[in-house]
Motif scaffolding. Sequence first.
Motif, PDB file in Angstrom:
ATOM      1  N   LEU A  84       0.930  -1.174  -0.057  1.00 44.54           N
ATOM      2  CA  LEU A  84       0.099   0.068   0.081  1.00 44.54           C
ATOM      3  C   LEU A  84       0.787   1.320   0.271  1.00 44.54           C
ATOM      4  O   LEU A  84       0.415   2.020  -0.709  1.00 44.54           O
ATOM      5  N   SER A  85       1.992   1.391   0.712  1.00 35.11           N
ATOM      6  CA  SER A  85       2.895   2.434   0.699  1.00 35.11           C
ATOM      7  C   SER A  85       3.493   2.807  -0.516  1.00 35.11           C
ATOM      8  O   SER A  85       3.664   3.657  -1.116  1.00 35.11           O
ATOM      9  N   ALA A  86       3.744   1.505  -1.310  1.00 31.47           N
ATOM     10  CA  ALA A  86       4.446   1.686  -2.618  1.00 31.47           C
ATOM     11  C   ALA A  86       3.130   2.166  -3.603  1.00 31.47           C
ATOM     12  O   ALA A  86       3.611   3.122  -4.325  1.00 31.47           O
ATOM     13  N   TYR A  87       2.069   1.686  -3.521  1.00 28.61           N
ATOM     14  CA  TYR A  87       0.939   2.234  -4.261  1.00 28.61           C
ATOM     15  C   TYR A  87       0.909   3.917  -4.055  1.00 28.61           C
ATOM     16  O   TYR A  87       0.856   4.383  -5.179  1.00 28.61           O
ATOM     17  N   LEU A  88       0.808   4.178  -3.060  1.00 30.11           N
ATOM     18  CA  LEU A  88       0.368   5.620  -2.587  1.00 30.11           C
ATOM     19  C   LEU A  88       1.593   6.632  -2.940  1.00 30.11           C
ATOM     20  O   LEU A  88       1.371   7.607  -3.479  1.00 30.11           O
ATOM     21  N   ASP A  89       2.675   6.164  -2.944  1.00 28.99           N
ATOM     22  CA  ASP A  89       3.751   6.862  -3.302  1.00 28.99           C
ATOM     23  C   ASP A  89       4.431   6.664  -4.649  1.00 28.99           C
ATOM     24  O   ASP A  89       4.758   7.701  -5.479  1.00 28.99           O
ATOM     25  N   LYS A  90       4.380   5.506  -5.198  1.00 27.12           N
ATOM     26  CA  LYS A  90       5.005   5.231  -6.570  1.00 27.12           C
ATOM     27  C   LYS A  90       3.889   5.079  -7.627  1.00 27.12           C
ATOM     28  O   LYS A  90       4.279   5.096  -8.843  1.00 27.12           O
TER      29      LYS A  90
END
Length: 214
Positions: free
Chosen positions: A53-59
């Motif tokens: 989820l962190s990767a989706y929101l940032d990347k």
Amino acid sequence: MMGQKDWRTKDVNAVPNGIKRLVDYSIEQASEYMASPEWTRAIFVRDPLERFLSAYLDKGARITKTQQGRRSNFISKQCCKRSPRCVNQTSSSPEGFFKIAKRCRNNHWNPQSSKISPKFLDHIDFVGQFSNIMQDSERLLRQIGAWEEFGRSGWGENKAERIFNSSDGRSHATHAKEKLRKYLSPSLQTQLVEFYYEDYENSLFNFSLPKSDP
């Protein structure tokens, strides 16, 4: 730390600060360090769903503009050559991001187990959890005798706080669960558990499978 006076003030991933990483050594030296009892081998891991989820929101969800005025994001640059369709797909939903991410390898969302050669797993001396980073970082620094010099103080805006002083494990856990429910559907969570199967199966990481909401 390695004789560098400003090691704390620079981002090792963005600006060289003099601190060597394992990749900076030869294969022979790195292999020796990974097996020698004179060294402490520590890793910090993150819950796979939180990490995705962190990767989706940032990347994925974070959109920038190119010099030509086109919409862009990190994953489109890495995986589909700035295609407008790719930008729309990967930024609009976690499901769209996952469709591209699972066929395009990148350290920001690859399974964490892929980062460690199986032959070195038995040599890992310490495993910390991102969700408990304040307590685990102190435990590690005390274990290697570096807490007083590198952990107890010198951090924060005034350089007077302990390391990771602002990280509250309990509030983080609660907030993380809320974000997972908000962004990741039960169907996508099931797909992600399968994608990160090796991480969940790795006893060293000690991850718990997500619980289904009643």
